[in-house]
Design an enzyme around this catalytic site. Structure first.
Site, mmCIF file in Angstrom:
data_model
loop_
_atom_site.group_PDB
_atom_site.id
_atom_site.type_symbol
_atom_site.label_atom_id
_atom_site.label_comp_id
_atom_site.label_asym_id
_atom_site.label_seq_id
_atom_site.Cartn_x
_atom_site.Cartn_y
_atom_site.Cartn_z
ATOM 1 N N SER A 25 0.371 4.893 23.433
ATOM 2 C CA SER A 25 0.604 3.787 22.499
ATOM 3 C C SER A 25 -0.084 3.961 21.156
ATOM 4 O O SER A 25 0.242 3.258 20.202
ATOM 5 C CB SER A 25 0.191 2.451 23.117
ATOM 6 O OG SER A 25 -1.211 2.386 23.274
ATOM 7 N N LYS A 62 -5.829 -0.787 20.951
ATOM 8 C CA LYS A 62 -4.821 -1.092 19.922
ATOM 9 C C LYS A 62 -5.520 -1.369 18.590
ATOM 10 O O LYS A 62 -6.730 -1.477 18.505
ATOM 11 C CB LYS A 62 -3.999 -2.329 20.295
ATOM 12 C CG LYS A 62 -3.242 -2.247 21.607
ATOM 13 C CD LYS A 62 -2.061 -1.323 21.530
ATOM 14 C CE LYS A 62 -1.257 -1.317 22.815
ATOM 15 N NZ LYS A 62 -1.797 -0.478 23.865
#
Length: 102
Positions: A25, A62
């Site tokens: 990700s 993230k």
């Protein structure tokens, strides 16, 4: 060159840890599966920092973003959607570096 002194200042060593990355990700930020991220616990996160977030009880790596006064987490891979907390978003630490072994 003393890598420990270069990567983690003396005063932050007690609050710093390594975390092995799983998944893809964050590939567009140059962080790939198997990398180790250097995380500073207790650091004040800023919008745009890469963080270890705890989103509704789940840990994730993230980028911290903010829109209309609300924080959310954004992947650095267009295959993944933005992540908004249903209940709570906590920041467990701020990523300070990446280590990759070939």
């Amino acid at each position: 060159l003393d890598l420990e002194n270069y990567i983690v200042p003396q005063k932050r060593r007690a609050s710093t840890f390594l975390l092995r990355v799983r998944g893809d990700s964050m590939v567009d930020a140059g962080i790939t599966e198997g990398d180790m991220v250097i995380v500073e616990r207790g650091a004040e996160p800023r919008v745009g920092d890469i963080v270890i977030g705890i989103l509704d009880g789940e840990f994730t790596l993230k980028r911290l973003k903010k829109d209309k006064g609300k924080h959310y987490l954004q992947a650095e891979n267009p295959e993944y959607p933005d992540m908004y907390a249903m209940e709570e978003l906590e920041i467990a630490g701020v990523v300070r570096g990446v280590i990759r072994k070939y």
